[in-house]
Design a protein around this motif. Structure first.
Motif, mmCIF file in Angstrom:
data_model
loop_
_atom_site.group_PDB
_atom_site.id
_atom_site.type_symbol
_atom_site.label_atom_id
_atom_site.label_comp_id
_atom_site.label_asym_id
_atom_site.label_seq_id
_atom_site.Cartn_x
_atom_site.Cartn_y
_atom_site.Cartn_z
ATOM 1 N N ILE A 78 92.239 -114.288 -1.424
ATOM 2 C CA ILE A 78 93.117 -114.670 -0.313
ATOM 3 C C ILE A 78 92.549 -114.161 1.011
ATOM 4 C CG2 ILE A 78 95.376 -114.218 0.742
ATOM 5 C CD1 ILE A 78 96.545 -114.387 -2.121
ATOM 6 N N PHE A 79 92.141 -112.896 1.047
ATOM 7 C CA PHE A 79 91.607 -112.344 2.286
ATOM 8 C C PHE A 79 90.280 -112.993 2.671
ATOM 9 C CE2 PHE A 79 94.661 -108.908 1.722
ATOM 10 C CZ PHE A 79 95.121 -108.773 3.021
ATOM 11 N N MET A 80 89.412 -113.204 1.700
ATOM 12 C CA MET A 80 88.142 -113.844 2.007
ATOM 13 C C MET A 80 88.383 -115.273 2.489
ATOM 14 S SD MET A 80 84.988 -115.089 -0.356
ATOM 15 C CE MET A 80 86.021 -116.392 -0.939
ATOM 16 N N GLY A 81 89.252 -116.005 1.801
ATOM 17 C CA GLY A 81 89.555 -117.377 2.197
ATOM 18 C C GLY A 81 90.173 -117.451 3.575
ATOM 19 N N THR A 82 91.056 -116.506 3.885
ATOM 20 C CA THR A 82 91.660 -116.464 5.217
ATOM 21 C C THR A 82 90.600 -116.239 6.280
ATOM 22 O OG1 THR A 82 93.721 -115.614 4.289
ATOM 23 C CG2 THR A 82 93.377 -115.285 6.643
ATOM 24 N N GLY A 83 89.676 -115.332 6.024
ATOM 25 C CA GLY A 83 88.596 -115.085 6.981
ATOM 26 C C GLY A 83 87.731 -116.311 7.198
ATOM 27 N N VAL A 84 87.418 -117.002 6.127
ATOM 28 C CA VAL A 84 86.597 -118.209 6.242
ATOM 29 C C VAL A 84 87.359 -119.304 6.987
ATOM 30 C CG1 VAL A 84 85.509 -120.067 4.915
ATOM 31 C CG2 VAL A 84 85.157 -117.689 4.242
ATOM 32 N N ILE A 85 88.644 -119.479 6.677
ATOM 33 C CA ILE A 85 89.449 -120.495 7.367
ATOM 34 C C ILE A 85 89.563 -120.165 8.860
ATOM 35 C CG2 ILE A 85 91.799 -121.423 7.590
ATOM 36 C CD1 ILE A 85 91.917 -121.203 4.465
ATOM 37 N N LEU A 86 89.817 -118.892 9.182
ATOM 38 C CA LEU A 86 89.869 -118.496 10.587
ATOM 39 C C LEU A 86 88.524 -118.737 11.283
ATOM 40 C CD1 LEU A 86 91.957 -115.211 10.366
ATOM 41 C CD2 LEU A 86 92.679 -117.400 11.332
ATOM 42 N N GLY A 87 87.453 -118.460 10.564
ATOM 43 C CA GLY A 87 86.119 -118.704 11.130
ATOM 44 C C GLY A 87 85.887 -120.179 11.387
ATOM 45 N N LEU A 88 86.288 -121.021 10.456
ATOM 46 C CA LEU A 88 86.131 -122.465 10.653
ATOM 47 C C LEU A 88 87.015 -122.946 11.796
ATOM 48 C CD1 LEU A 88 86.005 -123.638 6.926
ATOM 49 C CD2 LEU A 88 84.109 -123.584 8.557
ATOM 50 N N GLY A 89 88.217 -122.373 11.924
ATOM 51 C CA GLY A 89 89.090 -122.708 13.044
ATOM 52 C C GLY A 89 88.477 -122.305 14.367
ATOM 53 N N THR A 90 87.878 -121.119 14.389
ATOM 54 C CA THR A 90 87.211 -120.645 15.618
ATOM 55 C C THR A 90 86.066 -121.576 15.986
ATOM 56 O OG1 THR A 90 87.746 -118.359 15.036
ATOM 57 C CG2 THR A 90 85.983 -118.683 16.645
ATOM 58 N N LEU A 91 85.306 -121.973 14.987
ATOM 59 C CA LEU A 91 84.198 -122.899 15.213
ATOM 60 C C LEU A 91 84.717 -124.232 15.767
ATOM 61 C CD1 LEU A 91 81.149 -123.411 14.928
ATOM 62 C CD2 LEU A 91 81.597 -124.141 12.578
ATOM 63 N N ALA A 92 85.814 -124.728 15.221
ATOM 64 C CA ALA A 92 86.387 -125.997 15.690
ATOM 65 C C ALA A 92 86.866 -125.877 17.127
ATOM 66 C CB ALA A 92 87.535 -126.418 14.774
ATOM 67 N N VAL A 93 87.488 -124.746 17.486
ATOM 68 C CA VAL A 93 87.957 -124.543 18.862
ATOM 69 C C VAL A 93 86.789 -124.511 19.829
ATOM 70 C CG1 VAL A 93 88.996 -122.792 20.377
ATOM 71 C CG2 VAL A 93 90.127 -123.428 18.255
ATOM 72 N N ILE A 94 85.717 -123.874 19.429
ATOM 73 C CA ILE A 94 84.546 -123.773 20.303
ATOM 74 C C ILE A 94 83.898 -125.138 20.502
ATOM 75 C CG2 ILE A 94 82.196 -122.840 20.461
ATOM 76 C CD1 ILE A 94 83.337 -120.334 19.023
ATOM 77 N N LEU A 95 83.813 -125.916 19.446
ATOM 78 C CA LEU A 95 83.133 -127.218 19.520
ATOM 79 C C LEU A 95 83.990 -128.308 20.152
ATOM 80 C CD1 LEU A 95 81.309 -127.242 16.075
ATOM 81 C CD2 LEU A 95 80.337 -126.735 18.330
ATOM 82 N N ALA A 96 85.310 -128.107 20.181
ATOM 83 C CA ALA A 96 86.199 -129.125 20.764
ATOM 84 C C ALA A 96 85.983 -129.176 22.274
ATOM 85 C CB ALA A 96 87.647 -128.799 20.454
ATOM 86 N N GLN A 97 85.930 -130.369 22.799
ATOM 87 C CA GLN A 97 85.701 -130.526 24.247
ATOM 88 C C GLN A 97 86.988 -130.519 24.982
ATOM 89 O OE1 GLN A 97 82.914 -130.249 25.735
ATOM 90 N NE2 GLN A 97 81.479 -130.466 24.070
#
Length: 127
Positions: free
Chosen positions: A108-127
């Motif tokens: 759960i903790f590892m998955g949460t970290g990965v999901i948050l990381g993917l969310g951060t990546l999406a926020v950065i890449l969104a124009q």
């Protein structure tokens, strides 16, 4: 003259088992500290990713945006990798931990970290 002191002692019953148990517990705790260090590094990288990929371009509006986005995305990917590699280093994927409850919590903790990381990546890449 003093007589030499006898420094040999009789081993305690069950002493070897207790020492082995204590060594195993120390090793387990050291592995947990290492895992948490990997995860802390991942969280820090995600914070840096947001700072570089989203905050810096706003602070320098005349600058070209794409280098900041590329660097921010790189830090986000690095943070995600820290969650995955830290958990892998613990040996979870090869042998699992000692109980199913610990396995689920770790996932759960590892998955949460990965999901948050993917969310951060999406926020950065969104124009």
């Amino acid at each position: 003259m003093t007589s030499p002191v006898d420094t040999t002692t009789e081993p305690e019953p069950g002493g070897d088992e207790r020492r082995t148990s204590m060594a195993g517990e120390r090793t387990s705790l050291a592995a947990e500290r290492t895992l948490l260090a990997w995860w802390r590094t991942g969280m820090t990288a995600l914070a840096v990713a947001l700072g570089v990929g989203r905050v810096l371009p706003v602070l320098a509006p005349n600058a070209t945006r794409w280098p900041y986005v590329v660097l921010g995305a790189g830090f986000a990917l690095y943070g995600i990798a820290m969650f995955l590699l830290g958990t892998r280093r613990l040996g979870f994927f090869e042998r699992g931990s000692s109980s199913p409850g610990e396995d689920l919590t770790l996932l759960i903790f590892m998955g949460t970290g990965v999901i948050l990381g993917l969310g951060t990546l999406a926020v950065i890449l969104a124009q």
